[in-house]
Design a protein around this motif. Structure first.
Motif, PDB file in Angstrom:
ATOM      1  N   ALA A 278       7.383 -28.097  21.175  1.00 47.92           N
ATOM      2  CA  ALA A 278       7.456 -27.667  22.565  1.00 47.92           C
ATOM      3  C   ALA A 278       7.851 -26.193  22.611  1.00 47.92           C
ATOM      4  O   ALA A 278       8.769 -25.766  21.915  1.00 47.92           O
ATOM      5  N   GLU A 279       7.148 -25.427  23.385  1.00 44.57           N
ATOM      6  CA  GLU A 279       7.419 -23.997  23.552  1.00 44.57           C
ATOM      7  C   GLU A 279       7.481 -23.261  22.214  1.00 44.57           C
ATOM      8  O   GLU A 279       8.528 -22.735  21.835  1.00 44.57           O
ATOM      9  N   PRO A 280       6.388 -23.179  21.489  1.00 43.18           N
ATOM     10  CA  PRO A 280       6.397 -22.474  20.208  1.00 43.18           C
ATOM     11  C   PRO A 280       6.498 -20.961  20.348  1.00 43.18           C
ATOM     12  O   PRO A 280       6.713 -20.265  19.357  1.00 43.18           O
TER      13      PRO A 280
ATOM     14  N   TYR B 111       9.576 -10.872  10.299  1.00 41.69           N
ATOM     15  CA  TYR B 111       9.420 -12.284   9.929  1.00 41.69           C
ATOM     16  C   TYR B 111      10.759 -12.803   9.431  1.00 41.69           C
ATOM     17  O   TYR B 111      11.513 -12.105   8.748  1.00 41.69           O
ATOM     18  N   HIS B 112      11.058 -14.042   9.803  1.00 40.10           N
ATOM     19  CA  HIS B 112      12.213 -14.722   9.232  1.00 40.10           C
ATOM     20  C   HIS B 112      11.822 -16.160   8.928  1.00 40.10           C
ATOM     21  O   HIS B 112      11.103 -16.800   9.698  1.00 40.10           O
ATOM     22  N   HIS B 113      12.308 -16.659   7.799  1.00 38.54           N
ATOM     23  CA  HIS B 113      11.866 -17.967   7.314  1.00 38.54           C
ATOM     24  C   HIS B 113      12.550 -19.134   8.004  1.00 38.54           C
ATOM     25  O   HIS B 113      12.112 -20.288   7.851  1.00 38.54           O
ATOM     26  N   ALA B 114      13.627 -18.899   8.780  1.00 40.46           N
ATOM     27  CA  ALA B 114      14.371 -20.016   9.371  1.00 40.46           C
ATOM     28  C   ALA B 114      15.012 -19.576  10.680  1.00 40.46           C
ATOM     29  O   ALA B 114      16.171 -19.162  10.705  1.00 40.46           O
ATOM     30  N   VAL B 115      14.255 -19.660  11.769  1.00 38.87           N
ATOM     31  CA  VAL B 115      14.748 -19.281  13.090  1.00 38.87           C
ATOM     32  C   VAL B 115      15.012 -20.560  13.887  1.00 38.87           C
ATOM     33  O   VAL B 115      14.188 -21.480  13.907  1.00 38.87           O
ATOM     34  N   TYR B 116      16.155 -20.604  14.539  1.00 33.10           N
ATOM     35  CA  TYR B 116      16.547 -21.808  15.273  1.00 33.10           C
ATOM     36  C   TYR B 116      15.666 -22.038  16.499  1.00 33.10           C
ATOM     37  O   TYR B 116      15.236 -21.108  17.168  1.00 33.10           O
ATOM     38  N   TYR B 117      15.422 -23.309  16.804  1.00 35.85           N
ATOM     39  CA  TYR B 117      14.805 -23.718  18.053  1.00 35.85           C
ATOM     40  C   TYR B 117      15.372 -25.074  18.425  1.00 35.85           C
ATOM     41  O   TYR B 117      16.032 -25.744  17.611  1.00 35.85           O
TER      42      TYR B 117
ATOM     43  N   TRP C 151       7.075 -19.493  16.557  1.00 36.93           N
ATOM     44  CA  TRP C 151       7.400 -20.361  15.427  1.00 36.93           C
ATOM     45  C   TRP C 151       6.112 -20.811  14.742  1.00 36.93           C
ATOM     46  O   TRP C 151       5.104 -21.103  15.406  1.00 36.93           O
ATOM     47  N   LEU C 152       6.156 -20.880  13.417  1.00 43.15           N
ATOM     48  CA  LEU C 152       4.967 -21.141  12.614  1.00 43.15           C
ATOM     49  C   LEU C 152       5.126 -22.404  11.772  1.00 43.15           C
ATOM     50  O   LEU C 152       6.239 -22.750  11.364  1.00 43.15           O
TER      51      LEU C 152
ATOM     52  N   ALA D  49      -1.813 -20.242  31.975  1.00 41.43           N
ATOM     53  CA  ALA D  49      -2.114 -18.827  31.762  1.00 41.43           C
ATOM     54  C   ALA D  49      -1.420 -18.275  30.535  1.00 41.43           C
ATOM     55  O   ALA D  49      -1.923 -17.352  29.891  1.00 41.43           O
ATOM     56  N   THR D  50      -0.249 -18.809  30.194  1.00 43.52           N
ATOM     57  CA  THR D  50       0.531 -18.256  29.091  1.00 43.52           C
ATOM     58  C   THR D  50       0.676 -19.199  27.911  1.00 43.52           C
ATOM     59  O   THR D  50       1.064 -18.772  26.821  1.00 43.52           O
ATOM     60  N   GLY D  51       0.408 -20.503  28.132  1.00 34.19           N
ATOM     61  CA  GLY D  51       0.622 -21.492  27.080  1.00 34.19           C
ATOM     62  C   GLY D  51       2.050 -21.978  26.999  1.00 34.19           C
ATOM     63  O   GLY D  51       2.368 -22.845  26.178  1.00 34.19           O
ATOM     64  N   GLU D  52       2.943 -21.448  27.826  1.00 30.29           N
ATOM     65  CA  GLU D  52       4.338 -21.889  27.817  1.00 30.29           C
ATOM     66  C   GLU D  52       4.451 -23.279  28.435  1.00 30.29           C
ATOM     67  O   GLU D  52       3.655 -23.662  29.297  1.00 30.29           O
ATOM     68  N   HIS D  53       5.481 -24.017  28.020  1.00 27.72           N
ATOM     69  CA  HIS D  53       5.780 -25.287  28.659  1.00 27.72           C
ATOM     70  C   HIS D  53       7.249 -25.602  28.462  1.00 27.72           C
ATOM     71  O   HIS D  53       7.934 -25.009  27.625  1.00 27.72           O
ATOM     72  N   GLY D  54       7.774 -26.530  29.277  1.00 24.90           N
ATOM     73  CA  GLY D  54       9.201 -26.828  29.194  1.00 24.90           C
ATOM     74  C   GLY D  54       9.598 -27.864  30.215  1.00 24.90           C
ATOM     75  O   GLY D  54       8.789 -28.674  30.672  1.00 24.90           O
ATOM     76  N   ASP D  55      10.897 -27.846  30.591  1.00 23.43           N
ATOM     77  CA  ASP D  55      11.402 -28.790  31.574  1.00 23.43           C
ATOM     78  C   ASP D  55      11.982 -28.017  32.757  1.00 23.43           C
ATOM     79  O   ASP D  55      11.898 -26.790  32.828  1.00 23.43           O
TER      80      ASP D  55
END
Length: 342
Positions: free
Chosen positions: A204-206, A155-161, A192-193, A65-71
């Protein structure tokens, strides 16, 4: 077993027992546990793999329903009342029957701000962002046919994930301010893009958020808030409606669950629920309708032809979407006036 990866793998080895303990409203179907969402509500949107299959690892989930995914650690984080990652790891070890390490070793590789710090972290992230105009974020939105933006977007050009190997990486991201009815920032949604394609990054989990979303939303108002509001799920979905009607006040609750939890502003007279065209969206619209009507707000449904209004915009074009929405708006207003004269 001190790293997030170690703990996640140990939970995955006991995926079915974990699901029965933490998601009891779900049920086992074949090799999967089926439940409504990561909050544990009844339903069929979220699917968790229970055992290895065709090279795919157990313990991984996706919410269709949301497109989310994870563990399973992500599920545990959602289910705990006041989680810091220390609390999450401690509860995971308790479930696994393994003692906590000594305090000096409890700093696992995976860390996150405590609940009380998350709105502050969200505000800081938004503060270092820049407006989306002439950025990768604008390219991403325009590729989806969207031409309405707003001060809620940054917008930010470098966000941590965190990648699949539990390593910290950086990618460009579209940021969106989540606010309450008083205009206070309570969180930040991050998309994230891919800098090469200007599309959602293949990670994973964009799409993730930090802060508090329940009851709140990403808002796009045209001037001071008025007596009408269109509320829906995804940012792209709502900005599609905003592209068709640039002066309409809209807000994105980000998921079906949170659409159902949205708290309408106190000044509201009419609420349009622009739900997604699926079971989760229908349930969310019903919950929100009940809450809004109890407050004396007139409520109307907007349902796309396809899954969501961005799908309609891209498939049918702006003119066709505008005509359909205008017809829905006018029919509802005519019906309201007719009832008032009876």
């Amino acid at each position: 077993m001190n790293t997030a990866t170690d703990i996640s793998r140990a939970l995955a080895d006991r995926a079915e027992a974990f699901c029965r303990s933490w998601l009891p409203a779900g049920r086992k179907i074949g090799n999967y546990w089926i439940v409504g969402n990561k909050h544990g509500d009844p339903g069929r949107s979220l699917v968790i793999r229970l055992t290895p299959s065709a090279g795919r690892q157990p313990g991984k989930w996706v919410d269709h329903a949301t497109g989310e995914h994870g563990d399973l650690l992500d599920i545990l984080e959602e289910r705990l009342a006041s989680p810091s990652w220390g609390d999450v790891f401690s509860e995971a070890r308790r479930f696994l029957g393994r003692p906590d390490p000594v305090p000096s070793l409890r700093r696992a590789n995976r860390q996150s701000p405590s609940v009380s710090d998350r709105p502050t972290a969200a505000r800081k992230l938004l503060a270092i962002g820049r407006p989306v105009h002439s950025t990768l974020a604008e390219r991403y939105l325009r590729l989806r046919g969207i031409a309405r933006f707003g001060s809620a977007l940054r917008y930010h050009h470098a966000v941590y994930y965190r990648d699949g190997a539990d390593r910290t990486r950086q990618l460009p991201a579209l940021l969106a301010a989540i606010t309450d009815n008083d205009g206070q920032v309570t969180g930040c949604a991050r998309t994230w893009l891919d800098p090469a394609t200007a599309r959602v990054a293949a990670i994973a989990e964009p799409k993730r958020l930090i802060g508090h979303l329940a009851g709140n939303a990403v808002r796009f108002y045209h001037g001071p808030a008025g007596g009408e509001l269109v509320a829906g799920e995804g940012i792209e979905t709502m900005l599609s409606i905003g592209t068709a009607f640039p002066v309409v006040d809209i807000c994105a609750c980000l998921t079906a669950t949170h659409l159902g939890q949205f708290i309408p502003p106190p000044h509201l007279k009419r609420l349009w629920i622009a739900r997604d065209n699926d079971d989760a969206g229908e349930r969310a619209a019903t919950l929100l309708r009940q809450r809004a009507e109890a407050l004396g707000i007139a409520v109307f449904d907007l349902v796309p032809q396809r899954n969501d209004f961005n799908d309609d915009l891209r498939a049918d074009g702006l003119t066709a979407l505008r005509v359909r929405l205008r017809t829905a708006f006018e029919n509802a207003r005519c019906g309201t006036r007719a009832r008032a004269w009876k």
